[in-house]
Design an enzyme around this catalytic site. Structure first.
Site, PDB file in Angstrom:
ATOM      1  CE  LYS A 107      -4.418   1.027   0.197  1.00  0.00           C
ATOM      2  NZ  LYS A 107      -5.590   0.210  -0.221  1.00  0.00           N
ATOM      3  CG  ASP A 116      -7.388   3.353  -0.626  1.00  0.00           C
ATOM      4  OD1 ASP A 116      -7.803   2.189  -0.576  1.00  0.00           O
ATOM      5  OD2 ASP A 116      -7.531   4.153   0.343  1.00  0.00           O
TER       6      ASP A 116
HETATM    7  P1  NDP Z   1     -12.970   8.027  -2.581  1.00  0.00           P
HETATM    8  O1  NDP Z   1     -11.885   9.005  -2.392  1.00  0.00           O
HETATM    9  O2  NDP Z   1     -13.548   7.834  -3.943  1.00  0.00           O
HETATM   10  O3  NDP Z   1     -14.197   8.343  -1.598  1.00  0.00           O
HETATM   11  C1  NDP Z   1     -14.004   8.381  -0.232  1.00  0.00           C
HETATM   12  C2  NDP Z   1     -15.323   8.743   0.440  1.00  0.00           C
HETATM   13  O4  NDP Z   1     -15.191   8.524   1.824  1.00  0.00           O
HETATM   14  C3  NDP Z   1     -15.709  10.198   0.263  1.00  0.00           C
HETATM   15  O5  NDP Z   1     -17.093  10.320   0.279  1.00  0.00           O
HETATM   16  C4  NDP Z   1     -15.075  10.825   1.492  1.00  0.00           C
HETATM   17  O6  NDP Z   1     -15.689  12.040   1.892  1.00  0.00           O
HETATM   18  C5  NDP Z   1     -15.277   9.756   2.535  1.00  0.00           C
HETATM   19  N1  NDP Z   1     -14.171   9.851   3.519  1.00  0.00           N
HETATM   20  C6  NDP Z   1     -12.863   9.663   3.272  1.00  0.00           C
HETATM   21  N2  NDP Z   1     -12.119   9.867   4.375  1.00  0.00           N
HETATM   22  C7  NDP Z   1     -12.983  10.209   5.315  1.00  0.00           C
HETATM   23  C8  NDP Z   1     -12.834  10.548   6.675  1.00  0.00           C
HETATM   24  N3  NDP Z   1     -11.622  10.572   7.275  1.00  0.00           N
HETATM   25  N4  NDP Z   1     -13.965  10.818   7.370  1.00  0.00           N
HETATM   26  C9  NDP Z   1     -15.196  10.788   6.767  1.00  0.00           C
HETATM   27  N5  NDP Z   1     -15.380  10.473   5.474  1.00  0.00           N
HETATM   28  C10 NDP Z   1     -14.307  10.196   4.763  1.00  0.00           C
HETATM   29  O7  NDP Z   1     -12.391   6.650  -2.025  1.00  0.00           O
HETATM   30  P2  NDP Z   1     -12.900   5.153  -2.284  1.00  0.00           P
HETATM   31  O8  NDP Z   1     -14.363   5.138  -2.484  1.00  0.00           O
HETATM   32  O9  NDP Z   1     -12.023   4.563  -3.313  1.00  0.00           O
HETATM   33  O10 NDP Z   1     -12.527   4.453  -0.895  1.00  0.00           O
HETATM   34  C11 NDP Z   1     -13.453   4.321   0.170  1.00  0.00           C
HETATM   35  C12 NDP Z   1     -13.010   3.197   1.089  1.00  0.00           C
HETATM   36  O11 NDP Z   1     -12.964   1.978   0.347  1.00  0.00           O
HETATM   37  C13 NDP Z   1     -11.615   3.345   1.704  1.00  0.00           C
HETATM   38  O12 NDP Z   1     -11.632   2.774   2.998  1.00  0.00           O
HETATM   39  C14 NDP Z   1     -10.731   2.494   0.799  1.00  0.00           C
HETATM   40  O13 NDP Z   1      -9.569   2.048   1.454  1.00  0.00           O
HETATM   41  C15 NDP Z   1     -11.688   1.354   0.510  1.00  0.00           C
HETATM   42  N6  NDP Z   1     -11.395   0.557  -0.677  1.00  0.00           N
HETATM   43  C16 NDP Z   1     -11.278   1.129  -1.908  1.00  0.00           C
HETATM   44  C17 NDP Z   1     -11.051   0.343  -3.017  1.00  0.00           C
HETATM   45  C18 NDP Z   1     -11.009   0.915  -4.396  1.00  0.00           C
HETATM   46  O14 NDP Z   1     -10.894   0.133  -5.359  1.00  0.00           O
HETATM   47  N7  NDP Z   1     -11.118   2.206  -4.581  1.00  0.00           N
HETATM   48  C19 NDP Z   1     -10.867  -1.106  -2.913  1.00  0.00           C
HETATM   49  C20 NDP Z   1     -11.080  -1.624  -1.577  1.00  0.00           C
HETATM   50  C21 NDP Z   1     -11.314  -0.809  -0.525  1.00  0.00           C
HETATM   51  P3  NDP Z   1     -14.933  13.428   1.660  1.00  0.00           P
HETATM   52  O15 NDP Z   1     -15.040  13.691   0.187  1.00  0.00           O
HETATM   53  O16 NDP Z   1     -15.670  14.395   2.490  1.00  0.00           O
HETATM   54  O17 NDP Z   1     -13.512  13.224   2.106  1.00  0.00           O
HETATM   55  O1  2IT Z   2      -7.905  -1.484  -0.661  1.00  0.00           O
HETATM   56  C1  2IT Z   2      -7.854  -1.962  -1.805  1.00  0.00           C
HETATM   57  O2  2IT Z   2      -7.973  -3.168  -2.019  1.00  0.00           O
HETATM   58  C2  2IT Z   2      -7.662  -1.034  -2.931  1.00  0.00           C
HETATM   59  N1  2IT Z   2      -7.593   0.167  -2.707  1.00  0.00           N
HETATM   60  C3  2IT Z   2      -7.509  -1.560  -4.331  1.00  0.00           C
HETATM   61  C4  2IT Z   2      -6.112  -2.041  -4.580  1.00  0.00           C
HETATM   62  C5  2IT Z   2      -5.809  -2.436  -6.004  1.00  0.00           C
HETATM   63  O3  2IT Z   2      -4.617  -2.727  -6.229  1.00  0.00           O
HETATM   64  O4  2IT Z   2      -6.683  -2.481  -6.852  1.00  0.00           O
END
Ligand code: NDP
Ligand code: 2IT
Length: 448
Positions: free
Chosen positions: A129, A169
């Site tokens: 990561k 992420d």
């Molecule tokens: P984005 O940046 O697209 O969206 C994040 C969302 O979460 C936004 O709505 C944001 O609000 C909110 N958020 C982020 N940090 C905080 C915080 N500290 N407190 C409150 N709200 C928060 O990210 P993703 O959708 O890609 O990721 C969301 C989650 O999913 C994370 O935990 C990530 O690790 C996990 N994840 C993502 C994957 C991927 O493929 N993208 C794969 C597996 C897991 P705001 O805009 O106000 O910050």
């Molecule tokens: O938390 C996760 O699994 C991710 N942010 C996606 C990682 C990836 O390599 O697609």
């Protein structure tokens, strides 16, 4: 939650001592170690070969300076990270997070989780990561581009399709991956799609990667509901966040007949009793990069609750899809009291240990992140597969592969939970099933 086995407790104490102040990392390690008591009884060689100690120590940690200039010419210095945690099953694989809260402890918790998640996918990928404490909010496209270029100017030397393959992420999506890919190509003079995933569809990306995490988490919970002879049909759901994972969780829930009534961002919660208008959310978040509050400006019947707590809204299925530790013990108890029967973690470690205990005690269908959100990285591995074969698959074919992978992850976790005497405990199932495959590969590779 289970107590730590005596032999494992010493290992955990060492992790605390060796990694001071990294509370999220401690939390992620403890959760896995709590599941491993019966595993080391069955497989004493894991203790003899010090597999657990080795798994808790990243193979390599890279920390670097990221200087960049804003649109006014002012200089900023951020910190960049890449933690290459474990490569026993394949090249390091895992996302990059750009968020002001990022420090080593966050990247290590995410990298540690990624080892077991990637193992669960059944794909040949190790765990890693990275990210930065850069805050993309309020920055212009040009500022984001300059930051990404500076970040990649150091990171590129550590990457490679057989070495380390980052993706997105929080704060890193298609735009950022594009700028980083461009800089990688420029520095190396090589067009190597295999060094990053989450690429654009015309330059090496895979269909379904954008949707994959949200779709996958929904498929996982759909399987868990099937075990209980139930389904999403007619279920009232809440999904925290409004980013990539939240948006495609809402989309798949609606396709499966559920109704999502609330989502959020870090400022507040939108509650739309009629069911969320996903096209509007996509326009606001993906196209215009606005705040979720603006939903209520167009849809007057919806309520915006500034600083609200989404978990107080009654639902049958909750899908935390924002960030770590967003559901505490009290929130979990509120959810259960209000009739929640399933929780699927799209986010990584969104539930505190107290909250996890509430869900397990209530015996609801609780899918922990490392199992439920593995569809994102699994589809990244499908993207790598297509890149290696200079191929590109259709949406339907790729989505079917994702669904099969999620179904397998669900079944493997369920069967492992049964084998270890706790049927339906997906925390135990995911930790043990993910761990054993990595541990066996480490034993096979010798002391390295
Ligand atoms: P984005 O940046 O697209 O969206 C994040 C969302 O979460 C936004 O709505 C944001 O609000 C909110 N958020 C982020 N940090 C905080 C915080 N500290 N407190 C409150 N709200 C928060 O990210 P993703 O959708 O890609 O990721 C969301 C989650 O999913 C994370 O935990 C990530 O690790 C996990 N994840 C993502 C994957 C991927 O493929 N993208 C794969 C597996 C897991 P705001 O805009 O106000 O910050
Ligand atoms: O938390 C996760 O699994 C991710 N942010 C996606 C990682 C990836 O390599 O697609």
């Amino acid at each position: 939650m289970a107590k730590l086995d005596e032999k494992i407790s010493g290992i955990y104490q060492d992790v605390l001592k060796r990694n001071p102040g990294e509370t999220e990392f401690h939390q992620a390690v403890l959760e896995v170690l709590e599941s491993l008591g019966p595993v080391v009884v069955k497989h004493p060689q894991y203790l003899e070969r010090k597999i657990i100690e080795r798994i808790c120590e990243p193979e390599r940690q890279i920390i670097f300076r990221v200087p960049w200039q804003d649109d006014k010419g002012k200089v900023h210095i951020n910190r960049g990270f890449r933690v290459e945690f474990n490569s026993s099953l394949g090249p390091y694989k895992g996302g990059l997070r750009f968020h002001p809260s990022v420090y080593l402890g966050i990247i290590k918790f995410l990298g540690f989780e990624q080892i077991f998640k990637n193992s669960l996918t059944g794909m040949p990928i190790g765990g890693g990561k990275g990210g930065s404490d850069f805050d993309p909010k309020g920055k212009s496209d040009d500022e984001v581009m300059r930051f990404c270029q500076s970040f990649m100017t150091e990171l590129y030397r550590h990457l490679g399709e057989h070495t380390d393959v980052p993706a997105g992420d929080i704060g890193v999506g298609g735009r950022e991956i594009g700028y980083m890919f461009g800089q990688y190509k420029r520095i190396t003079n090589r067009y190597e799609p295999g060094v990053l995933t989450g690429k654009g569809l015309t330059w090496g990306g895979s269909l379904v990667r954008t949707e994959a995490t949200g779709y996958g988490a929904t498929f996982f919970i759909d399987e868990a509901l099937k075990v209980r002879k139930d389904s999403f049909d007619g279920k009232v759901c809440t999904v925290s966040g409004s980013g990539n994972v939240a948006i495609y969780t809402i989309e798949k829930i609606h396709q499966l007949g559920g109704k999502c009534v609330a989502c959020s961002d870090s400022n507040g919660v939108i509650y739309d009793e009629k069911g969320l208008d996903l096209e509007l959310i996509k326009q606001l978040k993906e196209v215009e990069r606005r705040r979720i509050e603006d939903y209520a400006a167009t849809h007057k019947h919806a309520k915006y609750i500034a600083k609200g707590n989404i978990w107080e809204i009654p639902c049958q299925v909750a899908m935390p899809s924002a960030t770590q530790n967003e559901i505490n013990g009290k929130d979990a108890a509120t959810l259960v009291k209000n009739g929640c029967i399933a929780v699927g973690e799209g986010a990584n470690m969104p539930t505190t240990p107290e909250g996890v205990k509430v869900f397990l005690d209530a015996k609801i269908a609780y899918g922990p992140g490392k199992a439920a959100n593995a569809g994102g990285v699994a589809t990244s591995a499908l993207e790598m597969q297509q890149n290696a074969g200079r191929d590109s698959w259709t949406f339907e074919y790729t989505e079917k592969k994702l669904q099969d992978i999620m179904c397998n992850i669900h079944n493997n976790c369920y069967e492992t939970s049964e084998e270890y005497g706790a049927p339906g405990n997906y925390v135990l199932g995911a930790n043990i099933c993910g761990f054993i495959k990595v541990a066996n590969a480490m034993v096979a590779h010798g002391l390295i």
